[in-house]
Design a protein around this motif. Structure first.
Motif, PDB file in Angstrom:
ATOM      1  N   VAL A  32       0.829  -1.206   0.000  1.00 23.59           N
ATOM      2  CA  VAL A  32       0.000   0.000   0.000  1.00 23.59           C
ATOM      3  C   VAL A  32       0.863   1.255   0.000  1.00 23.59           C
ATOM      4  CG1 VAL A  32      -1.654   1.325   1.355  1.00 23.59           C
ATOM      5  CG2 VAL A  32      -1.973  -1.146   1.075  1.00 23.59           C
ATOM      6  N   GLY A  33       1.854   1.314   0.886  1.00 22.62           N
ATOM      7  CA  GLY A  33       2.691   2.499   0.969  1.00 22.62           C
ATOM      8  C   GLY A  33       3.519   2.719  -0.276  1.00 22.62           C
ATOM      9  N   GLY A  34       4.094   1.653  -0.812  1.00 20.73           N
ATOM     10  CA  GLY A  34       4.926   1.785  -2.002  1.00 20.73           C
ATOM     11  C   GLY A  34       4.158   2.253  -3.216  1.00 20.73           C
ATOM     12  N   LEU A  35       2.962   1.698  -3.439  1.00 22.41           N
ATOM     13  CA  LEU A  35       2.161   2.114  -4.588  1.00 22.41           C
ATOM     14  C   LEU A  35       1.628   3.529  -4.408  1.00 22.41           C
ATOM     15  CD1 LEU A  35       0.144  -1.148  -5.410  1.00 22.41           C
ATOM     16  CD2 LEU A  35       2.248  -0.314  -6.467  1.00 22.41           C
ATOM     17  N   ALA A  36       1.211   3.866  -3.185  1.00 25.55           N
ATOM     18  CA  ALA A  36       0.760   5.240  -2.935  1.00 25.55           C
ATOM     19  C   ALA A  36       1.884   6.231  -3.184  1.00 25.55           C
ATOM     20  CB  ALA A  36       0.239   5.368  -1.498  1.00 25.55           C
ATOM     21  N   ALA A  37       3.103   5.872  -2.777  1.00 24.20           N
ATOM     22  CA  ALA A  37       4.249   6.746  -3.020  1.00 24.20           C
ATOM     23  C   ALA A  37       4.498   6.921  -4.514  1.00 24.20           C
ATOM     24  CB  ALA A  37       5.484   6.184  -2.332  1.00 24.20           C
ATOM     25  N   ALA A  38       4.362   5.858  -5.278  1.00 21.44           N
ATOM     26  CA  ALA A  38       4.583   5.957  -6.715  1.00 21.44           C
ATOM     27  C   ALA A  38       3.592   6.923  -7.365  1.00 21.44           C
ATOM     28  CB  ALA A  38       4.484   4.574  -7.359  1.00 21.44           C
ATOM     29  N   ILE A  39       2.327   6.840  -6.970  1.00 26.39           N
ATOM     30  CA  ILE A  39       1.322   7.751  -7.522  1.00 26.39           C
ATOM     31  C   ILE A  39       1.642   9.187  -7.126  1.00 26.39           C
ATOM     32  CG2 ILE A  39      -1.124   8.375  -7.535  1.00 26.39           C
ATOM     33  CD1 ILE A  39      -1.712   5.417  -6.842  1.00 26.39           C
ATOM     34  N   ALA A  40       1.934   9.405  -5.854  1.00 22.85           N
ATOM     35  CA  ALA A  40       2.205  10.755  -5.364  1.00 22.85           C
ATOM     36  C   ALA A  40       3.451  11.341  -6.035  1.00 22.85           C
ATOM     37  CB  ALA A  40       2.374  10.727  -3.848  1.00 22.85           C
ATOM     38  N   LEU A  41       4.472  10.538  -6.215  1.00 25.70           N
ATOM     39  CA  LEU A  41       5.704  11.025  -6.832  1.00 25.70           C
ATOM     40  C   LEU A  41       5.488  11.382  -8.298  1.00 25.70           C
ATOM     41  CD1 LEU A  41       8.142   8.502  -5.134  1.00 25.70           C
ATOM     42  CD2 LEU A  41       8.206  10.995  -4.856  1.00 25.70           C
ATOM     43  N   ARG A  42       4.712  10.587  -9.016  1.00 25.89           N
ATOM     44  CA  ARG A  42       4.397  10.931 -10.405  1.00 25.89           C
ATOM     45  C   ARG A  42       3.657  12.264 -10.468  1.00 25.89           C
ATOM     46  NH1 ARG A  42       4.775   8.112 -14.841  1.00 25.89           N
ATOM     47  NH2 ARG A  42       2.931   9.159 -15.684  1.00 25.89           N
ATOM     48  N   ARG A  43       2.727  12.457  -9.549  1.00 23.90           N
ATOM     49  CA  ARG A  43       1.987  13.716  -9.528  1.00 23.90           C
ATOM     50  C   ARG A  43       2.893  14.901  -9.181  1.00 23.90           C
ATOM     51  NH1 ARG A  43      -4.021  13.784  -8.216  1.00 23.90           N
ATOM     52  NH2 ARG A  43      -4.795  12.057  -9.458  1.00 23.90           N
ATOM     53  N   ALA A  44       4.004  14.616  -8.506  1.00 27.96           N
ATOM     54  CA  ALA A  44       4.949  15.667  -8.139  1.00 27.96           C
ATOM     55  C   ALA A  44       6.000  15.901  -9.219  1.00 27.96           C
ATOM     56  CB  ALA A  44       5.631  15.309  -6.818  1.00 27.96           C
ATOM     57  N   GLY A  45       5.896  15.178 -10.346  1.00 29.08           N
ATOM     58  CA  GLY A  45       6.814  15.392 -11.455  1.00 29.08           C
ATOM     59  C   GLY A  45       8.061  14.536 -11.430  1.00 29.08           C
ATOM     60  N   LEU A  46       8.089  13.500 -10.597  1.00 32.24           N
ATOM     61  CA  LEU A  46       9.231  12.604 -10.547  1.00 32.24           C
ATOM     62  C   LEU A  46       8.922  11.324 -11.304  1.00 32.24           C
ATOM     63  CD1 LEU A  46       9.145  14.378  -7.729  1.00 32.24           C
ATOM     64  CD2 LEU A  46      11.144  13.009  -7.205  1.00 32.24           C
ATOM     65  N   GLU A  47       9.921  10.480 -11.448  1.00 29.24           N
ATOM     66  CA  GLU A  47       9.789   9.244 -12.224  1.00 29.24           C
ATOM     67  C   GLU A  47       9.997   8.050 -11.292  1.00 29.24           C
ATOM     68  OE1 GLU A  47       8.687   7.275 -15.471  1.00 29.24           O
ATOM     69  OE2 GLU A  47       9.045   9.437 -15.539  1.00 29.24           O
ATOM     70  N   PRO A  48       8.917   7.497 -10.723  1.00 33.62           N
ATOM     71  CA  PRO A  48       9.077   6.366  -9.810  1.00 33.62           C
ATOM     72  C   PRO A  48       9.075   5.028 -10.535  1.00 33.62           C
ATOM     73  CG  PRO A  48       6.795   7.045  -9.821  1.00 33.62           C
ATOM     74  CD  PRO A  48       7.524   7.967 -10.779  1.00 33.62           C
ATOM     75  N   VAL A  49       9.765   4.056  -9.959  1.00 27.55           N
ATOM     76  CA  VAL A  49       9.673   2.669 -10.383  1.00 27.55           C
ATOM     77  C   VAL A  49       9.598   1.823  -9.123  1.00 27.55           C
ATOM     78  CG1 VAL A  49      12.196   2.477 -10.556  1.00 27.55           C
ATOM     79  CG2 VAL A  49      10.738   0.792 -11.698  1.00 27.55           C
ATOM     80  N   VAL A  50       8.670   0.871  -9.097  1.00 29.35           N
ATOM     81  CA  VAL A  50       8.432   0.045  -7.916  1.00 29.35           C
ATOM     82  C   VAL A  50       9.028  -1.331  -8.153  1.00 29.35           C
ATOM     83  CG1 VAL A  50       6.686  -0.978  -6.404  1.00 29.35           C
ATOM     84  CG2 VAL A  50       6.301   1.292  -7.402  1.00 29.35           C
ATOM     85  N   PHE A  51       9.860  -1.781  -7.220  1.00 24.49           N
ATOM     86  CA  PHE A  51      10.461  -3.103  -7.286  1.00 24.49           C
ATOM     87  C   PHE A  51       9.728  -4.013  -6.305  1.00 24.49           C
ATOM     88  CE2 PHE A  51      13.972  -0.036  -8.043  1.00 24.49           C
ATOM     89  CZ  PHE A  51      14.182  -0.312  -9.392  1.00 24.49           C
ATOM     90  N   GLU A  52       8.974  -4.962  -6.846  1.00 25.76           N
ATOM     91  CA  GLU A  52       8.150  -5.851  -6.031  1.00 25.76           C
ATOM     92  C   GLU A  52       8.661  -7.286  -6.185  1.00 25.76           C
ATOM     93  OE1 GLU A  52       5.772  -8.081  -3.903  1.00 25.76           O
ATOM     94  OE2 GLU A  52       5.826  -5.898  -3.716  1.00 25.76           O
ATOM     95  N   GLN A  53       8.910  -7.948  -5.065  1.00 29.69           N
ATOM     96  CA  GLN A  53       9.493  -9.281  -5.126  1.00 29.69           C
ATOM     97  C   GLN A  53       8.512 -10.346  -5.613  1.00 29.69           C
ATOM     98  OE1 GLN A  53      10.879 -10.075  -1.174  1.00 29.69           O
ATOM     99  NE2 GLN A  53       8.848 -10.621  -0.391  1.00 29.69           N
ATOM    100  N   ALA A  54       7.215 -10.157  -5.424  1.00 30.00           N
ATOM    101  CA  ALA A  54       6.234 -11.145  -5.877  1.00 30.00           C
ATOM    102  C   ALA A  54       6.164 -11.178  -7.398  1.00 30.00           C
ATOM    103  CB  ALA A  54       4.861 -10.824  -5.301  1.00 30.00           C
ATOM    104  N   ALA A  55       5.737 -12.306  -7.920  1.00 29.32           N
ATOM    105  CA  ALA A  55       5.612 -12.437  -9.373  1.00 29.32           C
ATOM    106  C   ALA A  55       4.409 -11.675  -9.903  1.00 29.32           C
ATOM    107  CB  ALA A  55       5.498 -13.915  -9.751  1.00 29.32           C
ATOM    108  N   ARG A  56       3.414 -11.466  -9.065  1.00 31.01           N
ATOM    109  CA  ARG A  56       2.216 -10.714  -9.435  1.00 31.01           C
ATOM    110  C   ARG A  56       1.466 -10.390  -8.147  1.00 31.01           C
ATOM    111  NH1 ARG A  56      -1.980 -14.230  -8.809  1.00 31.01           N
ATOM    112  NH2 ARG A  56      -1.465 -16.447  -8.888  1.00 31.01           N
ATOM    113  N   PHE A  57       0.509  -9.484  -8.232  1.00 29.49           N
ATOM    114  CA  PHE A  57      -0.336  -9.196  -7.083  1.00 29.49           C
ATOM    115  C   PHE A  57      -1.427 -10.257  -6.984  1.00 29.49           C
ATOM    116  CE2 PHE A  57       0.844  -4.553  -7.747  1.00 29.49           C
ATOM    117  CZ  PHE A  57       1.712  -4.552  -6.663  1.00 29.49           C
ATOM    118  N   GLY A  58      -1.688 -10.706  -5.773  1.00 22.18           N
ATOM    119  CA  GLY A  58      -2.781 -11.638  -5.531  1.00 22.18           C
ATOM    120  C   GLY A  58      -3.680 -11.098  -4.435  1.00 22.18           C
ATOM    121  N   ARG A  59      -4.766 -11.783  -4.176  1.00 27.03           N
ATOM    122  CA  ARG A  59      -5.688 -11.342  -3.123  1.00 27.03           C
ATOM    123  C   ARG A  59      -5.194 -11.888  -1.781  1.00 27.03           C
ATOM    124  NH1 ARG A  59     -10.196  -8.716  -4.768  1.00 27.03           N
ATOM    125  NH2 ARG A  59     -11.295  -9.044  -2.794  1.00 27.03           N
TER     126      ARG A  59
END
Length: 394
Positions: A32-59
């Motif tokens: 939650v925090g990492g994805l929220a940060a990515a959205i906020a940073l894009r809106r602030a004019g930066l270029e975020p990339v998220v490194f996630e260890q899982a192969a995909r998001f699951g429920r």
């Protein structure tokens, strides 16, 4: 890299990501925090990339309780309308005594929270929140299968090395990688989180199976001792009821922090509780059991080009329901601090973020551990009224 050696020797990058582009921010962890940060940073004019260890998001997981301070931050990220389509909106936050059922505190939520705090309380499946956050990011922002093993900070950036041997250079690196944070260990050395002596049970029950009052409220049943409590609140627009219960346990021997639990074992700890509480537990078929761990508040979060966010720097017990909220607030404040950062020297911006957030998160962290939040008091303003979009930056 330890706290007394945060500025590594110069190791200039060749053809780094800032060549002709925007300030790049690597975020370790697609929660939650990492994805929220990515959205906020894009809106602030930066270029975020998220490194996630899982192969995909699951429920994974069942619940998330978004109090008004978290919803207000998410509204500013543009995902609030999506969340409201599947979330429930508890009408009240209640505290009740375990044996008599007497209310010891009551706070109106729902429309009253919208009026008082600028946002309601929303309770929902964690996966629905993650899906809304992921959908708000351009494809490719999240790099799955990226398990971080090491970070090295240089004068002009950070090199992240992954389990598959690949490396990526970024201008700034954010550790949003949880209580076992690799970034945190690289910054400040290894430290083992402490088992609290508490275990938690989680379950989801179809509301149609229950005939108890108050299923549209967030209700906390306070037990005969601080360790024993039961929390219920609606999910999926009230179609389900989420159950969260804690009790004392001397040790945790499982390799994983979360394992399948035993519903009968869960019920055995609450045999003397009020009939309405027991009726909810009687309807639980499948439960998960997890250990609760804590760390003390950190005196530092950042170096010149690395910082921490969420559970990586302030993991907390769930007794104030603020773990995700604090990470979301962190994300917004971090983006605001970095919006005007000097790409050649982002350290003052990272320090501003850290200074702005430390006192609040430490207070919530320690308050959660104390587990007396709103037991008898009916005022949650200092938590719920916080606005990450307007709070003065330190």
């Amino acid at each position: 890299m330890h706290a007394n050696n945060q500025h590594a020797p110069t190791h200039p990058r060749q053809g780094g990501p800032t060549d002709g582009g925007r300030l790049t921010v690597g975020i370790v962890g697609g929660g939650v925090g990492g994805l929220a940060a990515a959205i906020a940073l894009r809106r602030a004019g930066l270029e975020p990339v998220v490194f996630e260890q899982a192969a995909r998001f699951g429920r994974v997981g069942a619940d998330i309780n978004l109090t008004p301070n978290a919803v207000k931050a998410l509204d500013g990220l543009g995902v609030g309308a999506t969340l409201r389509r599947t979330a429930a909106r508890p009408t009240h936050r209640l505290s009740r005594s375990w044996d008599t059922g007497e209310e010891t505190s009551r706070i109106e939520m729902g429309d009253e929270a919208q009026t008082r705090y600028g946002a309601p309380q929303l309770t929902m499946h964690r996966a629905d929140l993650l899906a809304a956050l992921e959908d708000a990011l351009p494809p490719g922002t999240v790099r799955f299968g990226s398990r971080l093993i090491r970070t090295v900070e240089h004068t002009d950036g950070v090199t992240a090395t992954f389990e598959d041997g690949s490396e990526t250079d970024v201008d700034i690196l954010v550790g949003a990688d949880g209580i076992h944070s690799v970034v945190r260990t690289d910054l400040f050395g290894p430290e083992t989180p402490r088992f609290t002596g508490l275990v938690a049970y989680r379950a989801v029950v179809s509301a149609g199976r229950l005939e108890v009052p108050g299923m549209d409220t967030f209700t906390k049943w306070w037990g005969p001792d601080p360790a024993t409590q039961l929390v219920t609140f609606p999910l999926n627009r009230g179609r389900d009821l989420f159950v969260f219960a804690t009790t004392a346990q001397e040790s945790w021997q499982h390799e994983s922090w979360t394992t399948p639990g035993d519903a009968a074992e869960l019920r055995s700890h609450y045999g003397d509780f009020h009939p309405e509480a027991r009726a909810v537990l009687d309807a639980c078929d499948e439960v998960l059991k997890s250990a609760l761990y804590v760390r003390d508040p950190l005196p530092l979060w950042s170096s010149a080009r690395r910082t921490l966010l969420g559970d990586a720097c302030h993991p907390m017990t769930p007794f104030m329901a603020q773990g995700a909220a604090m990470a979301i607030e962190d994300a917004v404040v971090l983006a605001r601090a970095l919006a005007t950062a000097d790409p050649r020297c982002p350290e003052p911006a990272l320090k501003s973020y850290e200074t702005t957030r430390q006192d609040r998160t430490a207070r919530v962290q320690l308050g959660s551990r104390g587990n007396d939040w709103l037991h008898t008091s009916g005022n949650g303003d200092w938590v719920y009224a916080y606005d990450a979009w307007t709070v003065a930056l330190g």
